[in-house]
Write a protein that holds these residues in place. Structure first.
Motif, mmCIF file in Angstrom:
data_model
loop_
_atom_site.group_PDB
_atom_site.id
_atom_site.type_symbol
_atom_site.label_atom_id
_atom_site.label_comp_id
_atom_site.label_asym_id
_atom_site.label_seq_id
_atom_site.Cartn_x
_atom_site.Cartn_y
_atom_site.Cartn_z
ATOM 1 N N GLU A 355 86.950 58.664 -5.463
ATOM 2 C CA GLU A 355 87.578 57.636 -5.756
ATOM 3 C C GLU A 355 87.281 56.594 -6.508
ATOM 4 O OE1 GLU A 355 90.450 55.339 -2.018
ATOM 5 O OE2 GLU A 355 88.971 56.688 -2.029
ATOM 6 N N GLY A 356 87.467 56.111 -7.099
ATOM 7 C CA GLY A 356 87.936 54.547 -8.123
ATOM 8 C C GLY A 356 86.586 54.836 -9.529
ATOM 9 N N VAL A 357 86.362 55.856 -9.456
ATOM 10 C CA VAL A 357 85.136 56.016 -10.520
ATOM 11 C C VAL A 357 86.152 57.118 -11.624
ATOM 12 C CG1 VAL A 357 83.468 57.540 -11.101
ATOM 13 C CG2 VAL A 357 83.288 56.473 -8.815
ATOM 14 N N ARG A 358 85.823 56.690 -12.765
ATOM 15 C CA ARG A 358 86.531 57.562 -13.794
ATOM 16 C C ARG A 358 85.325 57.923 -15.191
ATOM 17 N NH1 ARG A 358 89.769 53.275 -17.119
ATOM 18 N NH2 ARG A 358 90.304 55.535 -18.597
ATOM 19 N N TYR A 359 85.484 59.048 -15.122
ATOM 20 C CA TYR A 359 84.372 58.847 -16.331
ATOM 21 C C TYR A 359 84.725 59.780 -17.626
ATOM 22 C CZ TYR A 359 82.178 61.816 -12.039
ATOM 23 O OH TYR A 359 81.535 62.189 -11.001
ATOM 24 N N ASN A 384 85.372 50.079 -10.360
ATOM 25 C CA ASN A 384 85.657 48.580 -10.345
ATOM 26 C C ASN A 384 84.760 47.713 -11.410
ATOM 27 O OD1 ASN A 384 86.515 49.055 -7.943
ATOM 28 N ND2 ASN A 384 85.219 49.013 -7.000
ATOM 29 N N ASP A 385 84.953 47.959 -12.609
ATOM 30 C CA ASP A 385 84.830 47.731 -14.146
ATOM 31 C C ASP A 385 83.246 47.825 -14.814
ATOM 32 O OD1 ASP A 385 87.600 46.855 -14.321
ATOM 33 O OD2 ASP A 385 87.916 44.690 -13.481
ATOM 34 N N ILE A 386 82.509 48.679 -13.468
ATOM 35 C CA ILE A 386 81.065 48.392 -13.934
ATOM 36 C C ILE A 386 80.983 49.621 -13.977
ATOM 37 C CG2 ILE A 386 78.732 47.608 -12.347
ATOM 38 C CD1 ILE A 386 80.568 45.401 -13.346
ATOM 39 N N SER A 387 80.078 49.923 -15.267
ATOM 40 C CA SER A 387 79.480 51.061 -15.597
ATOM 41 C C SER A 387 78.160 51.306 -15.746
ATOM 42 C CB SER A 387 80.342 51.522 -16.952
ATOM 43 O OG SER A 387 79.210 50.745 -18.063
ATOM 44 N N THR A 444 80.586 48.558 -4.767
ATOM 45 C CA THR A 444 79.709 48.630 -6.358
ATOM 46 C C THR A 444 80.841 48.021 -7.002
ATOM 47 O OG1 THR A 444 79.709 50.821 -6.428
ATOM 48 C CG2 THR A 444 80.703 50.083 -8.454
ATOM 49 N N GLY A 445 80.511 46.290 -8.073
ATOM 50 C CA GLY A 445 81.104 46.190 -8.550
ATOM 51 C C GLY A 445 80.706 44.530 -9.449
ATOM 52 N N ARG A 446 80.983 44.012 -9.680
ATOM 53 C CA ARG A 446 80.545 42.552 -10.508
ATOM 54 C C ARG A 446 81.235 41.541 -8.735
ATOM 55 N NH1 ARG A 446 80.906 40.830 -16.032
ATOM 56 N NH2 ARG A 446 78.929 41.958 -15.689
ATOM 57 N N HIS A 447 79.643 40.479 -8.359
ATOM 58 C CA HIS A 447 79.946 39.576 -7.267
ATOM 59 C C HIS A 447 79.421 38.475 -8.232
ATOM 60 C CE1 HIS A 447 81.500 42.875 -4.538
ATOM 61 N NE2 HIS A 447 80.194 43.833 -5.650
ATOM 62 N N THR A 448 80.351 37.063 -7.195
ATOM 63 C CA THR A 448 79.346 35.768 -8.195
ATOM 64 C C THR A 448 79.333 35.110 -6.701
ATOM 65 O OG1 THR A 448 81.161 35.900 -9.505
ATOM 66 C CG2 THR A 448 80.277 33.732 -8.595
ATOM 67 N N LEU A 449 77.765 35.362 -6.322
ATOM 68 C CA LEU A 449 77.155 34.320 -5.108
ATOM 69 C C LEU A 449 76.712 32.633 -5.809
ATOM 70 C CD1 LEU A 449 76.394 38.034 -4.911
ATOM 71 C CD2 LEU A 449 73.949 36.683 -3.911
ATOM 72 N N ARG A 450 77.163 32.364 -4.679
ATOM 73 C CA ARG A 450 76.913 30.470 -4.754
ATOM 74 C C ARG A 450 76.052 30.557 -3.736
ATOM 75 N NH1 ARG A 450 80.937 25.407 -3.811
ATOM 76 N NH2 ARG A 450 79.715 24.458 -5.111
ATOM 77 N N ILE A 451 74.731 30.188 -4.298
ATOM 78 C CA ILE A 451 73.561 28.557 -3.321
ATOM 79 C C ILE A 451 73.696 27.649 -3.748
ATOM 80 C CG2 ILE A 451 71.153 29.121 -2.777
ATOM 81 C CD1 ILE A 451 73.028 31.841 -4.710
ATOM 82 N N VAL A 452 74.137 26.924 -2.313
ATOM 83 C CA VAL A 452 74.038 25.676 -2.368
ATOM 84 C C VAL A 452 73.133 24.837 -0.992
ATOM 85 C CG1 VAL A 452 76.495 24.044 -1.249
ATOM 86 C CG2 VAL A 452 76.902 25.971 -2.702
ATOM 87 N N SER A 453 72.533 23.630 -1.228
ATOM 88 C CA SER A 453 72.503 23.326 -0.088
ATOM 89 C C SER A 453 72.212 22.122 -0.321
ATOM 90 C CB SER A 453 71.069 23.383 -0.249
ATOM 91 O OG SER A 453 69.739 23.243 -1.165
ATOM 92 N N GLN A 454 71.649 20.858 0.180
ATOM 93 C CA GLN A 454 71.570 19.526 -0.228
ATOM 94 C C GLN A 454 71.457 19.554 -1.864
ATOM 95 O OE1 GLN A 454 69.896 17.003 2.145
ATOM 96 N NE2 GLN A 454 72.081 17.100 3.674
ATOM 97 N N ARG A 455 70.622 19.824 -2.272
ATOM 98 C CA ARG A 455 69.713 19.873 -3.184
ATOM 99 C C ARG A 455 69.965 20.895 -4.489
ATOM 100 N NH1 ARG A 455 63.949 18.202 -1.017
ATOM 101 N NH2 ARG A 455 64.190 19.560 -0.028
ATOM 102 N N VAL A 464 76.201 45.340 -9.597
ATOM 103 C CA VAL A 464 76.270 46.451 -8.667
ATOM 104 C C VAL A 464 77.254 47.798 -9.067
ATOM 105 C CG1 VAL A 464 75.819 47.632 -6.815
ATOM 106 C CG2 VAL A 464 76.205 45.079 -6.637
ATOM 107 N N PRO A 465 76.375 48.124 -10.125
ATOM 108 C CA PRO A 465 77.115 49.391 -10.909
ATOM 109 C C PRO A 465 77.180 50.773 -10.295
ATOM 110 C CG PRO A 465 74.625 49.194 -11.760
ATOM 111 C CD PRO A 465 75.026 48.571 -10.646
#
Length: 685
Positions: A355-359, A384-387, A444-455, A464-465
């Motif tokens: 499911e969701g995979v194209r060759y 999910n746009d990642i190959s 699987t896909g592209r993820h954006t991680l935002r790491i936040v602290s005071q500094r 994630v392919p």
């Protein structure tokens, strides 16, 4: 075309290099053909361009260039001549000779053509194909619309967009490509052995339809019914539909429609000679492809001196041959034949669906089980746009099973400042943050991680392919290391240091954050001062099948994205269709941007000059959708609508393109009324 009528083309009236564009000759989902004037030579030309939505498709651009190469390498008065391939500020163009007499499809709208009218055109088509095949070009999309005619009935074959060049693509397995109603059996089955004899089958179907006004199978039953008819069903001869067709012409034409390529004509020249003889055409063949001679054993004089007696006949020579010996020879020959077949039998590649995979194979989408030449083939899978890509070894007489699956990826995230652990939070794709250190499970896909602290305020993109490895991927470690312990605070704040990713416990070279370091507030310098917001956020909400881009940077999933304050162009896109708007991002503010995939109602009806208005079958994108009058609801995308029924024909344009574009508004699209004018076909259809 949006709302049925195409928008005004901005290129009409413009100059592209030395060419002045005067109008549109044809428009399809993937390209536009313009009529233009070569201002340097003062002659009319045709310019073929790529539709704007396809310019980013590398495989399609490659195919477009292949078309130019294929047409340019064939020297024949029956192939549309390519004059140039031009890169311009308006895109890539093929410059071709202008053909002003319409197409065979247009001519066929007047009804079935008598053999005396069709044969001169068919003969020229075969001459064009012979010239193409001689230099290793297989057209693969022969049909009435691709046979152009000049005003003096000179045939010009065109549209080599699916052509295969033998010197570059001989080992390439193609996906099903072409126009289904005119495909050969090997083309429907996507066999890698497809060659020039496929063009002869397609030309046979074209000639059949021109001769009797219909194809030898029913086109109303949908794609699967046509595919089965082409591959399995015995075709009725054209004499079944028209008494004007002679038995000789019918038999000669049916040979081109044999399911087995080996049973068809083996060259365009052979087909041309057979049809000429069947129709008693005295016209010289002009060119001939030499045939391989049949090698026979040297003659041996017979005992009675009869020169007409077969010299190798045992009965004539009085040499009895034991039956057992004959049986052994037959078995040996059978074994050699079977062994030869086994040694030359290709391998197979079985692609496991998920499911969701194209060759993709060599850039072409594929599925199921494929016959391939032995050797190494590159298989790419997309989820999910990642190959992910793998080199697959295929051996003769064996089936190689390949499975590409999406997996969740465990990622351990931590943050440090000047080498010490930093209390921080991580937000994944704009979702609510969680305290660090933490273990994330990313799909699987592209993820954006935002790491936040005071500094620290850092954004990292993690892909994630999918994977060809049946085992789940090992955990990864993502460590955000910031701070450089400056001797004194930087003016206006501190600088975020490099981000370091660790995979499987091992360090990889430092990776800089995906945006410039945020600036801290000016009122309290130093690493602990409060941060004044210097960025804004775009909160993307995307309907399935729709992507969003901000100033050309693509966003394919829901979530929050950081942007510097300013005004941007946002574009919602689904395939070749898009809608644009301007958005403003303010410091510290969140700007919601939603891309919707609306449905559109299309109301289909017919009119007729007949006393009784007939019903017609409605076919959308190759699938039957009921009978007129009816309405269908179309999802976002580009769709083709036709009506058909045996015994009736459409007057004028028989296919309408309806666009259902993505939108920034959730308001419904207005319905589209489509009315086709139909009439009873002439007898024999």
């Amino acid at each position: 075309m949006s709302d049925v009528s195409p928008p005004a083309d901005p290129l009409i009236g413009a100059r592209v290099g030395e060419y002045h564009i005067q109008g549109v000759l044809g428009r399809g989902g993937m390209g536009v053909v313009y009529q233009a004037e070569d201002t340097a030579l003062g002659i009319p030309v045709a310019l073929k361009s790529i539709t704007a939505g396809m310019t980013t498709d590398a495989a399609f651009v490659r195919r477009f260039r292949t078309e130019a190469r294929a047409m340019a390498r064939v020297a024949s008065p029956h192939i549309v001549r390519v004059m140039a391939l031009r890169e311009t500020e308006h895109g890539l163009f093929i410059v071709m000779e202008y053909v002003d007499g319409g197409s065979l499809h247009d001519r066929m709208a007047n009804g079935p053509m008598p053999w005396e009218t069709l044969w001169p055109l068919l003969r020229q088509m075969l001459l064009g194909l012979e010239a193409a095949h001689t230099v290793g070009v297989v057209h693969r999309d022969i049909k009435p619309r691709n046979v152009l005619l000049t005003t003096d009935d000179t045939v010009k074959l065109t549209d080599f967009g699916l052509a295969r060049l033998s010197d570059t693509d001989a080992t390439r397995t193609q996906a099903v490509a072409g126009t289904l109603a005119y495909m050969s059996p090997e083309q429907v089955r996507s066999l890698p052995t497809l060659d020039h004899r496929s063009d002869l089958f397609s030309l046979g179907l074209t000639a059949y339809e021109a001769l009797v006004g219909r194809l030898p199978f029913d086109r109303d039953g949908g794609d699967f019914t046509m595919m089965r008819a082409i591959v399995e069903d015995a075709f009725p001869p054209p004499t079944s539909f028209s008494e004007r067709v002679t038995g000789g012409v019918a038999a000669a034409l049916m040979k081109s429609l044999e399911k087995d390529p080996a049973a068809r004509y083996q060259s365009a020249a052979e087909m041309r000679e057979a049809l000429a003889a069947a129709g008693d055409d005295p016209t010289p063949t002009l060119t001939r492809v030499p045939r391989l001679p049949v090698v026979a054993p040297p003659p041996t004089p017979s005992d009675d001196g009869d020169p007409e007696a077969p010299p190798s006949s045992p009965a004539r020579q009085g040499l009895p041959v034991p039956i057992g010996l004959l049986a052994l020879v037959a078995l040996a020959l059978l074994g050699l034949g079977a062994g030869g077949w086994w040694l030359t039998r290709p391998g197979a590649l079985a692609l496991v669906p998920a499911e969701g995979v194209r060759y993709f194979l060599d850039g072409e989408p594929v599925e199921g089980t494929l016959e391939l030449d032995a050797g190494t083939h590159q298989v790419r899978c997309l989820a999910n746009d990642i190959s992910a890509t793998a080199e697959v070894e295929v051996t003769r007489n064996a089936t190689r099973r390949v499975a590409c699956l999406p997996h969740d990826q465990a990622v351990d995230v931590s943050a440090s400042w000047n080498g010490s652990a930093e209390p921080a939070a991580v937000m994944v794709d704009g979702a609510e943050g969680m305290a660090l250190p933490a273990r994330l499970s990313l799909s699987t896909g592209r993820h954006t991680l935002r790491i936040v602290s005071q500094r620290i305020d850092s954004v990292v993109t993690v892909d994630v392919p999918p994977t060809f490895d049946p085992e789940p991927p090992p955990p990864q470690a993502l460590a955000i290391r910031a701070g450089s312990a400056p001797a004194e605070p930087l003016a206006g704040g501190t600088e975020v240091g490099p981000v370091t990713q660790q995979q499987g416990g091992g360090d990889v070279p430092p990776v800089q954050p995906t945006r410039p370091p945020p600036q801290m507030g000016p009122q309290t310098p130093g690493p602990t001062g409060p941060a004044a917001p210097q960025v804004g956020f775009v909160d993307a909400s995307l309907a399935p099948g729709v992507t969003l881009s901000i100033d050309g940077s693509g966003i394919s999933s829901n979530g929050s994205r950081e942007l510097r304050p300013g005004t941007y162009t946002a574009r919602c896109q689904a395939g070749p269709l898009s809608e644009s708007t301007r958005i403003t991002v303010s410091p510290g503010q969140r700007t919601p941007v939603a891309c919707y995939a609306p449905a559109r109602v299309v109301r289909v009806s017919v009119t007729s000059t007949d006393a009784e208005r007939p019903w017609m079958s409605v076919v959308v994108d190759g699938q039957a959708q009921g009978q007129t009058p009816t309405q269908v609801t179309l999802p976002v995308g580009r769709h083709t609508v036709i009506v058909r029924r045996r015994g009736y024909e459409v007057v004028g344009e028989d296919m309408v393109t309806v666009d259902v574009p993505p939108r920034f508004s959730s308001d419904p699209l207005p319905p589209v009324p489509l009315t086709f004018q139909v009439r009873a076909a002439q007898s024999g259809y």
